[in-house]
Scaffold this active site. Structure first.
Site, PDB file in Angstrom:
ATOM      1  CG  ASP A  67      -0.363  -0.662   2.431  1.00 41.63           C
ATOM      2  OD1 ASP A  67       0.863  -0.555   2.614  1.00 41.63           O
ATOM      3  OD2 ASP A  67      -1.103  -1.305   3.181  1.00 41.63           O
ATOM      4  CG  ASN A 136      -8.835  -2.210  12.033  1.00 42.47           C
ATOM      5  OD1 ASN A 136      -7.878  -2.850  11.591  1.00 42.47           O
ATOM      6  ND2 ASN A 136      -9.348  -1.171  11.403  1.00 42.47           N
ATOM      7  CG  HIS A 138      -5.902  -2.825   8.804  1.00 45.74           C
ATOM      8  ND1 HIS A 138      -6.007  -1.500   9.178  1.00 45.74           N
ATOM      9  CD2 HIS A 138      -4.582  -3.114   8.926  1.00 45.74           C
ATOM     10  CE1 HIS A 138      -4.813  -1.033   9.497  1.00 45.74           C
ATOM     11  NE2 HIS A 138      -3.935  -1.994   9.368  1.00 45.74           N
ATOM     12  CD  GLU A 143      -8.809   0.345   7.862  1.00 49.06           C
ATOM     13  OE1 GLU A 143      -8.656  -0.647   8.592  1.00 49.06           O
ATOM     14  OE2 GLU A 143      -8.291   1.449   8.103  1.00 49.06           O
TER      15      GLU A 143
HETATM   16  C1  F6R Z   1       1.475  -1.793   6.025  1.00 50.69           C
HETATM   17  C2  F6R Z   1       0.130  -2.365   6.086  1.00 50.69           C
HETATM   18  C3  F6R Z   1      -0.641  -2.420   7.365  1.00 50.69           C
HETATM   19  C4  F6R Z   1       0.213  -2.760   8.596  1.00 50.69           C
HETATM   20  C5  F6R Z   1      -0.642  -2.794   9.844  1.00 50.69           C
HETATM   21  C6  F6R Z   1       0.186  -3.028  11.084  1.00 50.69           C
HETATM   22  O1  F6R Z   1       1.991  -1.849   4.716  1.00 50.69           O
HETATM   23  O2  F6R Z   1      -0.370  -2.772   5.085  1.00 50.69           O
HETATM   24  O3  F6R Z   1      -1.661  -3.372   7.236  1.00 50.69           O
HETATM   25  O4  F6R Z   1       0.828  -4.005   8.401  1.00 50.69           O
HETATM   26  O5  F6R Z   1      -1.335  -1.588   9.974  1.00 50.69           O
HETATM   27  O6  F6R Z   1       1.061  -1.950  11.292  1.00 50.69           O
HETATM   28  P1  F6R Z   1       2.210  -2.013  12.384  1.00 50.69           P
HETATM   29  O7  F6R Z   1       3.176  -3.049  11.936  1.00 50.69           O
HETATM   30  O8  F6R Z   1       2.830  -0.621  12.338  1.00 50.69           O
HETATM   31  O9  F6R Z   1       1.554  -2.324  13.671  1.00 50.69           O
END
Ligand code: F6R
Length: 235
Positions: A67, A136, A138, A143
């Protein structure tokens, strides 16, 4: 599902990097799906160490990131291409033209997303997809929702994701509210998936493992995939 519980961040990073390194050694022109955020940072450091020790060659590897924030270009210090360069790409012998991320500054998001999916297919699909997980549930920025989207698309980030991402910004008002994100279908097409649950993610990982398969907890869809490994820190 192959579930590996570890005691700390160091073990998580070591095991994740070993799996990624094995993939690259087995297939030197491997296509990797990569994630940003805090969770994979230690894994990237381990991969850099293996490269510096002469044990890993990235010259044939192609990468697709999950992303990018809408509005973030490759030089934006809050953008994910910048993150990837600082955390991994600048430190190994990967060819920069083989690293891919959706263009957050594009003028036509639908066309950019369609083209991103075509590029993934043209590369032969993803061999190993690395994922983090949001508090959450995702994965990438898919989401929780009534419906999930198959391909790469523009996603409105939820209030809890924006709040979680705020730690990387000076002020909450600067946190992007939209991202271009790989869709669930594209993620599920990867040959192998490696989901990491770092500090603070035990609750959501165990909730996902116990949950029915539901778009309200996007990571639960991984239960439909034939080759998922989950490594998470369990106290
Ligand atoms: C990042 C992504 C997100 C993160 C997730 C966890 O490229 O796609 O899904 O993997 O938000 O983020 P952290 O590792 O910062 O807790």
């Amino acid at each position: 599902m192959n579930i590996i519980r570890v005691a700390d961040e160091a073990q998580l990073s070591e095991k994740a990097a070993a799996m990624i390194a094995a993939q690259i050694r087995k297939k030197p022109d491997a296509v990797l799906g990569l994630a940003t955020g805090s969770t994979p940072v230690g894994t990237y450091q381990e991969l850099i160490r293996k490269y510096e020790a002469g044990k890993l060659d990235f010259s044939g590897v192609t990468t697709f990131n999950l992303d990018e924030y809408v509005g973030a270009g490759p030089e934006d210090p809050h953008g994910y291409m910048y993150f990837m360069r600082k955390q991994l790409f600048d430190h190994v012998n990967i060819r920069k033209e083989q690293t891919n991320i959706p263009d957050g500054c594009c003028t036509d998001a639908a066309a950019e997303c369609e083209q991103y999916d075509r590029r993934i297919r043209a590369a032969g699909g993803i061999d190993l997809q690395l994922l983090g997980i949001g508090a959450n549930g995702h994965i990438a920025f898919n989401e929780p929702a009534e419906q999930l989207i198959y391909g790469t698309h523009k996603e409105q980030l939820t209030a809890s994701t924006i709040a979680a991402n705020a730690r990387f910004f000076r002020d909450k008002s600067e946190v992007p509210t939209q991202a271009l994100s790989m869709g669930i279908g594209i993620i599920m097409e990867a040959e192998q998936i490696l989901l990491l649950g770092g500090a603070g993610k035990q609750r959501i990982i165990e909730q996902m493992l116990a949950s029915e398969i539901t778009t309200r907890l996007p990571a639960s869809l991984l239960k439909l995939h034939r080759a998922v490994t989950i490594i998470y820190i369990a106290q």
